[in-house]
Design a protein around this motif. Structure first.
Motif, PDB file in Angstrom:
ATOM      1  N   TRP A 172       6.129  10.849  11.806  1.00 30.78           N
ATOM      2  CA  TRP A 172       5.632   9.702  11.034  1.00 30.78           C
ATOM      3  C   TRP A 172       4.111   9.773  11.068  1.00 30.78           C
ATOM      4  O   TRP A 172       3.505   9.755  12.133  1.00 30.78           O
ATOM      5  N   ARG A 173       3.496   9.878   9.916  1.00 33.80           N
ATOM      6  CA  ARG A 173       2.046  10.013   9.819  1.00 33.80           C
ATOM      7  C   ARG A 173       1.415   8.632   9.651  1.00 33.80           C
ATOM      8  O   ARG A 173       1.776   7.873   8.757  1.00 33.80           O
ATOM      9  N   HIS A 174       0.450   8.326  10.534  1.00 28.73           N
ATOM     10  CA  HIS A 174      -0.217   7.030  10.491  1.00 28.73           C
ATOM     11  C   HIS A 174      -1.355   7.048   9.472  1.00 28.73           C
ATOM     12  O   HIS A 174      -1.947   8.083   9.208  1.00 28.73           O
ATOM     13  N   LEU A 175      -1.646   5.897   8.962  1.00 30.45           N
ATOM     14  CA  LEU A 175      -2.713   5.738   7.993  1.00 30.45           C
ATOM     15  C   LEU A 175      -4.034   6.253   8.557  1.00 30.45           C
ATOM     16  O   LEU A 175      -4.284   6.092   9.748  1.00 30.45           O
ATOM     17  N   ALA A 177       3.136   3.807   8.767  1.00 32.37           N
ATOM     18  CA  ALA A 177       3.278   5.263   8.836  1.00 32.37           C
ATOM     19  C   ALA A 177       4.299   5.736   7.809  1.00 32.37           C
ATOM     20  O   ALA A 177       5.238   5.008   7.472  1.00 32.37           O
ATOM     21  N   THR A 178       4.098   6.943   7.314  1.00 32.25           N
ATOM     22  CA  THR A 178       5.022   7.522   6.340  1.00 32.25           C
ATOM     23  C   THR A 178       5.620   8.804   6.902  1.00 32.25           C
ATOM     24  O   THR A 178       5.013   9.491   7.732  1.00 32.25           O
ATOM     25  N   ARG A 179       6.827   9.142   6.431  1.00 29.85           N
ATOM     26  CA  ARG A 179       7.525  10.346   6.901  1.00 29.85           C
ATOM     27  C   ARG A 179       6.782  11.595   6.475  1.00 29.85           C
ATOM     28  O   ARG A 179       6.303  11.698   5.356  1.00 29.85           O
ATOM     29  N   ASP A 180       6.724  12.519   7.391  1.00 31.85           N
ATOM     30  CA  ASP A 180       6.122  13.822   7.158  1.00 31.85           C
ATOM     31  C   ASP A 180       7.191  14.865   7.495  1.00 31.85           C
ATOM     32  O   ASP A 180       8.333  14.506   7.821  1.00 31.85           O
TER      33      ASP A 180
END
Length: 176
Positions: free
Chosen positions: A167-170, A150-153
């Motif tokens: 946190w945005r998941h793939l 996951a990446t920060r949003d």
């Protein structure tokens, strides 16, 4: 007791069973809710509030068609935490959420069950996006979200919990 017609599926992982919350889980759930560990979900809570929150876990399935499971040990059925999908009406979108009871800390419960939840959300439910939210300072959950890819949003400001890190998941194709 009558069958209310609510179906909560069971999902098996290598080491755990994600199943419907049961009355027999109340003591373990109440112990979590009354402890400092519940600060990240707005606690601590009283015993009565813990019961209401456990009932709400079940009710979410009826209202949204998905929800959070009780994570149970495959051999003993002992409750170890709560993992699954949630989307309250004041939440930006469906979230993969995890809570691990103290006794199960450090055993890979959150990671293994969050991965199974993500797969269920994307493949079974056909959801297009999933997030996880963490409170500032919840380093363990942030590391877990990153470990899942996951990446920060943008942050989300909740009316009672305050600022949450998103946190945005793939997306589904990237998870395979």
């Amino acid at each position: 007791m009558t069958d209310a017609g609510l179906h909560i599926p069971t999902v098996e992982t290598e080491n755990f069973r994600l199943r419907a919350p049961q009355m027999s889980d109340l003591d373990a759930y109440t112990a979590f809710c009354k402890s400092y560990r519940s600060l990240g979900v707005g606690g601590p809570y009283t015993e009565a509030q813990s019961f209401q929150r456990l009932a709400a876990l079940i009710g979410h399935w009826g209202l949204r068609g998905f929800g959070r499971w009780m994570v149970a040990d495959k051999d003993t059925d002992e409750p170890l935490g709560i993992v699954g999908l949630m989307h309250p009406c004041d939440w930006p979108e469906p979230e993969i959420a995890w809570t691990v009871f103290e006794k199960a800390e450090g055993k890979g419960v959150a990671y293994e069950c969050a991965l199974a939840t993500r797969k269920y959300g994307y493949e079974t439910l056909g959801l297009k996006t999933l997030i996880s939210c963490t409170m500032e300072g919840n380093t363990r959950s942030e590391v877990l979200a990153q470990r899942m890819g996951a990446t920060r949003d943008e942050d989300f400001v909740h009316p009672s919990l305050g600022t949450l890190r998103v946190w945005r998941h793939l997306p589904p194709k990237a998870c395979k």
